[in-house]
Design an enzyme around this catalytic site. Structure first.
Site, short mmCIF file in Angstrom:
data_model
loop_
_atom_site.label_atom_id
_atom_site.label_comp_id
_atom_site.label_asym_id
_atom_site.label_seq_id
_atom_site.Cartn_x
_atom_site.Cartn_y
_atom_site.Cartn_z
N GLU A 1 27.32 -7.69 -33.29
CA GLU A 1 28.34 -8.26 -34.22
C GLU A 1 27.90 -9.06 -35.22
O GLU A 1 26.65 -9.54 -35.36
CB GLU A 1 29.23 -9.11 -33.41
CG GLU A 1 30.31 -8.79 -32.43
CD GLU A 1 31.44 -7.82 -33.31
OE1 GLU A 1 31.86 -8.35 -34.27
OE2 GLU A 1 31.93 -6.76 -32.99
N CYS B 1 25.96 1.21 -28.59
CA CYS B 1 26.14 -0.29 -28.84
C CYS B 1 25.47 -0.85 -30.02
O CYS B 1 24.61 -0.14 -30.61
CB CYS B 1 24.95 -0.99 -27.75
SG CYS B 1 25.69 -0.87 -26.12
N TYR C 1 42.20 -7.85 -23.76
CA TYR C 1 41.25 -8.89 -24.25
C TYR C 1 41.53 -9.93 -22.89
O TYR C 1 42.46 -10.29 -22.29
CB TYR C 1 41.99 -9.87 -25.29
CG TYR C 1 42.03 -8.89 -26.51
CD1 TYR C 1 42.89 -8.24 -27.05
CD2 TYR C 1 40.72 -9.16 -27.33
CE1 TYR C 1 42.86 -7.54 -28.21
CE2 TYR C 1 40.72 -8.41 -28.60
CZ TYR C 1 41.79 -7.67 -28.81
OH TYR C 1 41.33 -6.91 -30.11
N ARG D 1 42.92 -12.08 -30.21
CA ARG D 1 44.05 -11.53 -30.69
C ARG D 1 45.18 -11.72 -29.60
O ARG D 1 45.55 -10.62 -28.84
CB ARG D 1 43.75 -10.06 -30.92
CG ARG D 1 42.94 -9.60 -32.16
CD ARG D 1 43.61 -10.10 -33.58
NE ARG D 1 44.67 -9.65 -33.65
CZ ARG D 1 45.33 -8.40 -34.48
NH1 ARG D 1 44.31 -7.85 -34.86
NH2 ARG D 1 46.60 -8.02 -34.71
N ARG E 1 41.16 -1.31 -28.65
CA ARG E 1 40.38 -2.41 -28.82
C ARG E 1 40.50 -3.14 -27.35
O ARG E 1 41.40 -3.29 -26.85
CB ARG E 1 40.94 -3.45 -29.93
CG ARG E 1 40.54 -2.67 -31.43
CD ARG E 1 40.84 -3.66 -32.42
NE ARG E 1 40.38 -4.72 -32.23
CZ ARG E 1 40.61 -6.14 -33.11
NH1 ARG E 1 41.45 -6.01 -33.89
NH2 ARG E 1 39.75 -6.69 -32.73
N ARG F 1 32.69 -6.41 -27.36
CA ARG F 1 34.03 -5.94 -27.84
C ARG F 1 33.66 -4.29 -27.72
O ARG F 1 32.70 -3.97 -27.84
CB ARG F 1 34.12 -6.12 -29.56
CG ARG F 1 34.43 -7.60 -29.58
CD ARG F 1 34.30 -8.08 -31.01
NE ARG F 1 34.90 -9.41 -31.41
CZ ARG F 1 34.08 -10.60 -31.23
NH1 ARG F 1 32.90 -10.46 -31.04
NH2 ARG F 1 34.68 -11.80 -31.87
N ARG G 1 28.77 4.70 -17.84
CA ARG G 1 28.04 5.76 -16.83
C ARG G 1 28.45 5.37 -15.38
O ARG G 1 28.30 6.27 -14.61
CB ARG G 1 26.53 5.66 -17.20
CG ARG G 1 26.19 6.09 -18.66
CD ARG G 1 26.73 7.41 -19.06
NE ARG G 1 26.51 7.39 -20.64
CZ ARG G 1 27.47 8.14 -21.33
NH1 ARG G 1 28.67 8.53 -20.91
NH2 ARG G 1 27.25 8.19 -22.52
#
Length: 126
Positions: free
Chosen positions: A77, A74, A107, A115, A6, A89, A62
């Protein structure tokens, strides 16, 4: 074993070049931190908050040498009230021998608040 890596990053404004550049920065750091080869990646899913509309962040993948054939998509959220704005994200699924606790989730910028317990910075300090 297939594992998920993530990552998230924020942008300052809804600008096409900033969106793609920030996503590229995030992807490169996820790849570096986890020693990922494109041939080991099943797919990459990139989501954005509703306030990011100027570009598809998948364009960043790319820009990476050797990543031409990695599937990328894509999505948006869920617009939860009070959620982190201007956030990109990434979920990268990879074949790896690493255990879940060995994966470095990344992150960056304002997204560290999502997180902090799993962030790359935290793992480096350990």
């Amino acid at each position: 074993m297939i594992r998920g890596i993530r990552g998230a990053i924020t942008v300052d404004r809804n600008d096409a070049e900033e969106i793609v550049a920030a996503t590229e920065t995030l992807l490169r750091e996820m790849i570096r931190a986890n020693d990922v080869a494109a041939s080991d990646v099943s797919f990459v899913l990139i989501s954005v908050t509703d306030d990011i509309t100027a570009a598809f962040p998948a364009q960043a993948l790319r820009r990476l040498d050797g990543w031409t054939y990695v599937p990328v998509m894509c999505t948006r959220e869920i617009p939860v009230p009070g959620s982190l704005p201007r956030c990109i994200r990434v979920m990268m699924t990879v074949a790896t021998e690493k255990q879940q606790e060995e994966i470095c989730h990344v992150y960056l910028k304002g997204a560290v608040v999502l997180r902090p317990d799993l962030s790359l910075t935290k793992k480096i300090e350990m």
